[in-house]
Design an enzyme around this catalytic site. Structure first.
Site, PDB file in Angstrom:
ATOM      1  N   PRO A  60      37.931  51.668  32.086  1.00  0.00           N
ATOM      2  CA  PRO A  60      37.603  50.261  32.366  1.00  0.00           C
ATOM      3  C   PRO A  60      38.785  49.370  32.692  1.00  0.00           C
ATOM      4  O   PRO A  60      38.595  48.258  33.177  1.00  0.00           O
ATOM      5  CB  PRO A  60      36.941  49.788  31.061  1.00  0.00           C
ATOM      6  N   TYR A  92      49.120  36.633  30.157  1.00  0.00           N
ATOM      7  CA  TYR A  92      49.950  37.476  31.022  1.00  0.00           C
ATOM      8  C   TYR A  92      50.882  36.625  31.895  1.00  0.00           C
ATOM      9  O   TYR A  92      52.096  36.804  31.887  1.00  0.00           O
ATOM     10  CB  TYR A  92      49.068  38.322  31.950  1.00  0.00           C
ATOM     11  N   GLU A 143      51.502  40.426  25.984  1.00  0.00           N
ATOM     12  CA  GLU A 143      51.266  40.549  27.422  1.00  0.00           C
ATOM     13  C   GLU A 143      52.241  39.738  28.286  1.00  0.00           C
ATOM     14  O   GLU A 143      52.675  40.216  29.329  1.00  0.00           O
ATOM     15  CB  GLU A 143      49.816  40.176  27.737  1.00  0.00           C
ATOM     16  N   MET A 175      46.360  51.577  29.512  1.00  0.00           N
ATOM     17  CA  MET A 175      46.421  51.230  28.093  1.00  0.00           C
ATOM     18  C   MET A 175      47.665  51.887  27.531  1.00  0.00           C
ATOM     19  O   MET A 175      47.862  53.097  27.669  1.00  0.00           O
ATOM     20  CB  MET A 175      45.157  51.710  27.374  1.00  0.00           C
ATOM     21  N   GLU A 176      48.449  51.051  26.859  1.00  0.00           N
ATOM     22  CA  GLU A 176      49.798  51.450  26.450  1.00  0.00           C
ATOM     23  C   GLU A 176      49.807  52.312  25.199  1.00  0.00           C
ATOM     24  O   GLU A 176      50.630  52.100  24.314  1.00  0.00           O
ATOM     25  CB  GLU A 176      50.632  50.185  26.233  1.00  0.00           C
ATOM     26  N   HIS A 190      54.427  48.345  33.771  1.00  0.00           N
ATOM     27  CA  HIS A 190      53.808  47.469  32.768  1.00  0.00           C
ATOM     28  C   HIS A 190      53.535  48.248  31.470  1.00  0.00           C
ATOM     29  O   HIS A 190      53.923  47.821  30.384  1.00  0.00           O
ATOM     30  CB  HIS A 190      52.507  46.886  33.333  1.00  0.00           C
ATOM     31  N   GLU A 191      52.883  49.391  31.610  1.00  0.00           N
ATOM     32  CA  GLU A 191      52.531  50.154  30.398  1.00  0.00           C
ATOM     33  C   GLU A 191      53.777  50.675  29.687  1.00  0.00           C
ATOM     34  O   GLU A 191      53.838  50.696  28.459  1.00  0.00           O
ATOM     35  CB  GLU A 191      51.579  51.303  30.742  1.00  0.00           C
ATOM     36  N   HIS A 209      55.353  48.003  27.604  1.00  0.00           N
ATOM     37  CA  HIS A 209      54.645  47.774  26.342  1.00  0.00           C
ATOM     38  C   HIS A 209      55.233  48.592  25.190  1.00  0.00           C
ATOM     39  O   HIS A 209      54.993  48.275  24.024  1.00  0.00           O
ATOM     40  CB  HIS A 209      53.172  48.146  26.478  1.00  0.00           C
TER      41      HIS A 209
HETATM   42 ZN    ZN Z   1      49.466  44.819  29.091  1.00  0.00          ZN
END
Ligand code: ZN
Length: 622
Positions: A286, A403, A338, A290-291, A315-316, A319
């Site tokens: 979805p 974010y 974020e 996801m980190e 981005h991940e 994290h």
């Molecule tokens: Zn994030």
């Protein structure tokens, strides 16, 4: 009945304010020493969950996980019970230090699930819970073989953020509650199991896999995936897991991961999680990524064939510092996860692709933020950085505000302090708070103490309270240099007045120039305009998911039905909410809601339960 959770915060860092000599505890941004997480029903403030051992069997027939979770606890305050969060779990039996005890669950609270109450004594060390997951477990997506790339075996994966972990593990579930875990997972032979932990690189003959996560993490970072998966290494500490048919192009696409890790470490200190691998999930995933520690879960929609969407991995990866290493204490502080991560991600991208490239990302991010502020209401509380989600679904916090507004604030702080000083501050910040959680106020106090000069830079120049505790986008927000987008604007304007485009001028455009070109078109375009653009650039057949999604949205508004069969194919497979929500929204807003409902009824099984629930609400209002 809702309980409030009080988490003691280390006071040491709060006393460092350099312009208030009189009282070491007085700080610029408040002296509150407790954090209230209103999204957990647990009592982790008095009974500390230190470690959980999972022993679970995965049953694809009944679509259930079943087995035991054994907690090691520390009863700090002599509590009479250990209370965990629970969303629809079927609790069968509970033992405290090996003795069966009478547990009960309290009535459900909207969005939060129920609280599982387990009686304990003041010296109880372990609590063992035998349970099965419920039919509606929101963290779990069970895929039939037809929904995978390989088509021969079932697939299961979890998405625990924000508060879905409680639907597969009875756990105190809040971002400020950390524990270590180990697991033993049984699956049908031939399938590989992966977690946010030490991972195998190949299936074994027994179908039994064991895992360890020795660094303490919050429940939302617990993750599990089971499927026909293969592994390919990129270098000694990075690699990719994917379904067999996807693995080689995924590995090619993510080939620059080692360089990203090196750049990230150069900026803000060592990567502290051992390996860094990425799992490419089937397309129903979805979200973008996801980190999950050690193992980022990622959507296959980043596989564009030209490495142009790999910044999602930046981005991940980021994290693993902002979010995983230093975690926002509650969902109200999510911008600390974020906003920091978007800022960090763009620093990685700048080092990889240069300033003019990352300026495009800043500009697109600003457009996203402006749109979110209009949608949420320019004066609304939801546009503050410090949120207040009491009584709401914490997932409501995941708008563009934390974010983009969050990252803009950090960018402004960098400009104010100078990059060298700012980077040193951030590196020390990650180090100081490693494996801990932090509130907005703690961060602001540290900023004030370490980066502010005597004329109150934070208040006067940055107007930081307005940023954190005020709505909308303050007028001192930094703006990216827009040279590349100025050229795109000129070409778009020429097209709108002449109906044609000098194709040669777009030859060197990247994904992000195209996104700027399309998203700033007037709506609706005419069908002849759509037909011309499609003829020149083949958007309907684009294999770049970002461009295709935006094109389909443009097509919906223009009622350019030539694109609809490809759009339907896209909707039938892709579960990423970032793409689904704008398409279903556009259909609804352009009087095509019946079509939207038909698509949803036909394809909703390809979507994760979280996405299904949100789309159903969008289409039916309930
Ligand atoms: Zn994030």
């Amino acid at each position: 009945m809702k309980k409030r959770f009080l988490l003691p915060v280390a006071l040491g860092v709060l006393g460092a304010c350099n312009n208030t000599a009189s009282d070491s505890k007085q700080t610029a941004f408040g002296t509150d020493t407790t954090v209230r997480d209103t999204h957990t029903l647990s009592n982790a403030d008095s009974v500390v969950p230190k470690h959980v051992s999972l022993d679970l069997a995965v049953d694809f027939g009944t679509r259930q996980l079943s087995g035991t979770a054994t907690w090691q606890i520390q009863n700090r305050l002599g509590a009479k019970e250990f209370v965990t969060d629970d969303a629809g779990l079927q609790i069968e039996q509970v033992w405290a230090d090996g003795t069966p005890v009478n547990f009960y669950t309290s009535p459900p609270v909207q969005y939060l699930g129920t609280a599982l109450h387990i009686p304990i004594g003041s010296n109880t060390q372990t609590v063992r819970i035998r349970y099965k997951t419920g039919a509606e477990a929101s963290a779990l997506q069970w895929l039939a073989p037809a929904q995978t790339s390989y088509k021969t075996d079932s697939f299961l994966y979890t998405q625990s953020e924000a508060i879905h972990a409680r639907s597969w593990v009875p756990a105190p579930d809040g971002p400020g509650i950390r524990f270590t875990y180990d697991a033993r997972i049984r699956v049908p032979k031939g399938l590989l199991v992966l977690m946010s932990a030490t991972n195998p690189q190949a299936p074994n003959d027994s179908g039994i896999y064991t895992f360890r996560m020795e660094e303490p993490v919050p429940a939302y970072l617990m993750a599990l995936a089971v499927g026909k998966l293969e592994f390919q290494k990129i270098d000694d500490r990075t690699g990719v897991y994917a379904e067999p048919g996807v693995l080689s192009r995924a590995t090619w696409e993510l080939n620059e991961m080692p360089k990203m890790v090196q750049i990230a470490e150069g900026l803000y200190g060592p990567y502290r999680w051992g390996r860094y691998d990425v799992l490419i999930l089937p397309p129903g995933f979805p979200i973008g990524g996801m980190e999950n520690p050690r193992l980022t879960f990622a959507t296959p929609t980043i596989l564009a064939g030209d490495r142009s969407l790999a910044n999602l991995i930046a981005h991940e990866l980021a994290h693993n510092w902002s979010g995983n290493l230093v975690t926002s204490a509650t969902w109200n502080d999510i911008w600390m996860n974020e906003g920091f991560t978007v800022y960090f991600e763009r620093r990685i991208t700048e080092a990889m692709l240069g300033k003019s490239y990352v300026d495009m990302l800043w500009a697109l991010g600003y457009q996203d933020l402006e749109k979110a502020v209009v949608e949420l209401g320019p004066q609304s509380r939801a546009t503050w950085l410090k949120n207040d989600l009491t009584g709401q679904d914490p997932e409501e916090c995941l708008t563009d505000v934390p974010y983009e507004k969050g990252s803009l604030l950090l960018w402004m702080l960098e400009r104010q302090a100078g990059r060298e000083k700012w980077d040193a501050f951030l590196k020390a910040y990650f180090n100081r708070h490693a494996f801990g959680s932090i509130t907005t106020e703690q961060f602001l106090n540290e900023l004030h103490a370490q980066l502010s000069d005597t004329d109150s830079t934070l208040e006067k120049k940055i107007r930081i309270r307005e940023w954190v505790y005020g709505p909308g986008i303050p007028d001192n927000a930094p703006q990216a240099d827009s040279a590349r987008f100025t050229q795109v604007n000129a070409i778009r304007n020429a097209f709108l007045s002449s109906g044609t485009i000098d194709k040669a001028a777009t030859q060197a455009w990247t994904t992000h120039e195209w996104l700027h070109f399309l998203r700033n078109m007037p709506r609706p375009l005419t069908v002849p305009q759509m037909r011309y653009l499609d003829g020149q650039f083949g958007f309907t057949k684009s294999k770049n998911s970002e461009i295709a999604d935006l094109w389909f949205e443009t097509a919906i508004h223009a009622k350019y039905i030539t694109a609809y069969p490809e759009m339907e194919d896209f909707l039938s497979k892709v579960g990423r909410q970032k793409f689904l929500t704008p398409l279903y929204t556009a259909l609804k807003e352009s009087d095509q809601v019946a079509l939207a409902q038909r698509y949803f009824e036909t394809y909703h099984n390809a979507y994760h339960p979280i996405a299904q629930a949100r789309l159903r609400k969008l289409l039916t209002g309930s």
